[in-house]
Design a protein around this motif. Structure first.
Motif, mmCIF file in Angstrom:
data_model
loop_
_atom_site.group_PDB
_atom_site.id
_atom_site.type_symbol
_atom_site.label_atom_id
_atom_site.label_comp_id
_atom_site.label_asym_id
_atom_site.label_seq_id
_atom_site.Cartn_x
_atom_site.Cartn_y
_atom_site.Cartn_z
ATOM 1 N N THR A 254 -10.846 15.245 -12.141
ATOM 2 C CA THR A 254 -12.086 15.824 -11.616
ATOM 3 C C THR A 254 -13.241 14.828 -11.655
ATOM 4 O O THR A 254 -14.308 15.107 -11.105
ATOM 5 N N ASP A 255 -13.047 13.686 -12.290
ATOM 6 C CA ASP A 255 -14.132 12.712 -12.461
ATOM 7 C C ASP A 255 -14.295 11.822 -11.229
ATOM 8 O O ASP A 255 -13.377 11.074 -10.870
ATOM 9 N N GLY A 256 -15.449 11.908 -10.593
ATOM 10 C CA GLY A 256 -15.857 10.951 -9.566
ATOM 11 C C GLY A 256 -14.792 10.566 -8.567
ATOM 12 O O GLY A 256 -14.222 11.403 -7.872
ATOM 13 N N ILE A 257 -14.516 9.254 -8.489
ATOM 14 C CA ILE A 257 -13.558 8.751 -7.497
ATOM 15 C C ILE A 257 -12.117 8.789 -8.013
ATOM 16 O O ILE A 257 -11.194 8.389 -7.310
ATOM 17 N N ILE A 258 -11.919 9.271 -9.235
ATOM 18 C CA ILE A 258 -10.577 9.306 -9.812
ATOM 19 C C ILE A 258 -9.732 10.347 -9.073
ATOM 20 O O ILE A 258 -10.148 11.494 -8.892
ATOM 21 N N GLY A 259 -8.532 9.935 -8.645
ATOM 22 C CA GLY A 259 -7.663 10.825 -7.896
ATOM 23 C C GLY A 259 -6.636 11.491 -8.785
ATOM 24 O O GLY A 259 -6.611 11.307 -10.007
ATOM 25 N N SER A 260 -5.763 12.235 -8.170
ATOM 26 C CA SER A 260 -4.728 12.973 -8.902
ATOM 27 C C SER A 260 -3.613 12.050 -9.391
ATOM 28 O O SER A 260 -2.752 12.471 -10.163
ATOM 29 N N LYS B 203 -6.575 4.232 -3.636
ATOM 30 C CA LYS B 203 -6.963 4.517 -2.247
ATOM 31 C C LYS B 203 -8.443 4.896 -2.163
ATOM 32 O O LYS B 203 -9.154 4.475 -1.250
ATOM 33 N N ASN B 204 -8.897 5.702 -3.125
ATOM 34 C CA ASN B 204 -10.315 6.084 -3.156
ATOM 35 C C ASN B 204 -11.202 4.858 -3.367
ATOM 36 O O ASN B 204 -12.279 4.738 -2.770
ATOM 37 N N ALA C 276 -4.888 -5.103 -1.686
ATOM 38 C CA ALA C 276 -4.443 -4.646 -0.363
ATOM 39 C C ALA C 276 -5.279 -3.457 0.100
ATOM 40 O O ALA C 276 -5.529 -3.288 1.299
ATOM 41 N N HIS C 277 -5.727 -2.640 -0.837
ATOM 42 C CA HIS C 277 -6.554 -1.475 -0.502
ATOM 43 C C HIS C 277 -8.032 -1.838 -0.333
ATOM 44 O O HIS C 277 -8.700 -1.307 0.558
ATOM 45 N N MET D 228 0.803 -1.220 0.000
ATOM 46 C CA MET D 228 0.000 0.000 0.000
ATOM 47 C C MET D 228 0.837 1.272 0.000
ATOM 48 O O MET D 228 0.356 2.338 -0.381
ATOM 49 N N GLU D 229 2.084 1.142 0.413
ATOM 50 C CA GLU D 229 2.968 2.307 0.447
ATOM 51 C C GLU D 229 3.731 2.511 -0.862
ATOM 52 O O GLU D 229 4.406 3.527 -1.044
#
Length: 443
Positions: free
Chosen positions: A399-405, A412-413, A315-316, A183-184
């Motif tokens: 900017t879409d939904g659960i998509i992160g940077s 993680k999301n 793992a997430h 996870m890291e």
């Protein structure tokens, strides 16, 4: 604590005969029976079984290997008790004789198996078996083959080779430590791990291909289960489909799922605790190799990357959840592996993972059954599409939904969605499935 590619492959990639949830139930029963005196091993009076909601969900409707066409949690436990060899781990039902199957059927006919549903989350199977003079029990937690306790007439058995080294009192399990380490990692870290894959690892990865190809070949030959793979093959012959990379991946992967979910007596090479994850992590990548000018070692390295990404996502999200891991975990692994194989770099892999997450994050897990072949069909095609889209510069926006940077934040999301957001969904799925079971009994 740090781990290597060998550690990941050894812990996360293993043969499994039949769907891993009913097989784990069978393993728990077989392990308990191993404590009985030989004279009592074929004279079981009762089996009481406690399972967590996700084991319950995934054990209800899938066919159990060696039984003809039988299914059910009680069946898995009875067959494991009479016919299982616990020393074989997740291949516990490799040799089911007719005599032992008849004994299991007799126990079921007299309602000798009682199944209880635990409220707690997390993989948990407890089996208590009584015979003429003896009561034995086993407990499996965290992993499908992780036997943490055996008891004989209420006394702990500490010297059995079946007991995991990570039982109670032994601290955090090695698997838990591996998951924390995974996870890291960043995607860049994972990409660099591919360089660790050596000749021994390549041979092991090829063994996984061979296992899963045999399942696919069986599905294509016999039209097992729903027959999705064979139907695609027919549609290709009728020229109603075109044999491109996505179609080839869908045909091979769904054919293997058809065979596996119908209980064929062939093991799958699993990934992150699931045989169907293993099919999705391996077969789409193998299927597209004929469209590319790459040698076998490159294909196998791509499959190794796929296994690592699958383990990273799981793992997430957790081992069992309301989110279909074949779609989002193994699908992400396959999309990363395909991207690697067609010449993409880390940024392309990041885009492919985000693409498939946006596409398939809403696919629910409603238990293991023949219909899983449809979901594997979707995941395999989407993995190819996600990779090729990313290579064309098509990437889902942050900017879409659960998509992160980043792909890491996206995963993680997804983990947050799986652990927090899907709790009620999982309960509702199980409620619907249990109601169907009750309605069936009333007929």
């Amino acid at each position: 604590m740090s781990f290597t590619v060998k550690d990941i492959l050894q812990m996360e990639v293993t043969p499994a005969l039949g769907c891993t949830e009913p097989v784990a139930i069978a393993l728990g029963a077989a392990a308990a029976v191993s404590l009985l005196p030989q004279s009592e091993a074929t004279r079981i009076d009762t089996i009481e079984l406690w399972v967590d909601p996700n084991i319950y969900k995934n054990g209800m409707a899938v066919t159990i290997p060696g039984t003809g066409n039988m299914c059910g949690i009680d069946t898995a436990s009875a067959v494991g008790a009479y016919a299982g060899d616990p020393a074989k781990g997740l291949e516990v039902l490799a040799e089911v004789s007719e005599d032992n199957l008849n004994r299991a059927k007799a126990l079921l006919e007299r309602d000798g198996v009682t199944v209880h549903l635990l409220e707690e989350k997390g993989l948990h199977i407890k089996t208590v078996i009584t015979s003429e003079k003896t009561t034995v029990s086993s407990t499996i937690k965290e992993l499908h083959n992780n036997i943490i306790a055996l008891d004989l007439n209420g006394q702990p058995v500490l010297d059995s080779p079946l007991i995991s080294e990570t039982g109670p009192g032994n601290g955090k399990s090695t698997m838990a430590q591996l998951e924390e380490w995974l996870m890291e990692l960043t995607l860049e870290d994972i990409y660099e791990l591919v360089d660790q894959i050596d000749d021994e690892d390549l041979k092991f990865l090829k063994k996984g291909v061979d296992y899963n190809l045999k399942l696919a070949q069986h599905g294509l030959k016999y039209g097992s289960g729903l027959g999705i793979g064979k139907a695609i093959e027919r549609l290709l012959k009728q020229k109603l489909l075109v044999n491109d990379m996505a179609t080839s991946a869908r045909m091979l992967t769904s054919a293997a799922a058809d065979a596996r979910m119908s209980g064929v007596n062939l093991p799958a090479m699993s990934s992150a605790g699931s045989g169907n994850h293993g099919l999705t992590a391996i077969l789409p990548i193998w299927a597209i190799k004929d469209f590319l000018d790459e040698d076998e070692d490159a294909v196998l390295r791509a499959i190794g990357l796929s296994h690592i990404i699958t383990a990273y996502v799981k793992a997430h999200t957790g081992r069992l959840s309301a989110v279909c891991g074949c779609s989002v975990a193994a699908g992400a692994g396959a999309s990363a592996g395909i991207t690697y194989l067609v010449g993409g770099d880390v940024s392309h892999m990041a885009g492919a993972i985000k693409n498939i997450m946006e596409d398939l994050a809403g696919v629910i897990c409603d238990g293991a059954k023949a219909g899983c072949a449809l979901k594997l069909n979707t995941a395999a095609g989407a993995a190819v599409q996600a990779a090729l889209f990313s290579l064309q510069g098509i990437n889902v926006k942050d900017t879409d939904g659960i998509i992160g940077s980043s792909p890491e934040m996206t995963v993680k999301n997804l983990g947050t969605l799986s652990h927090d957001g899907m709790v009620e969904t999982d309960k509702t799925i199980l409620k619907i499935m249990r109601q169907k079971e009750e309605d069936k009994k009333k007929r």
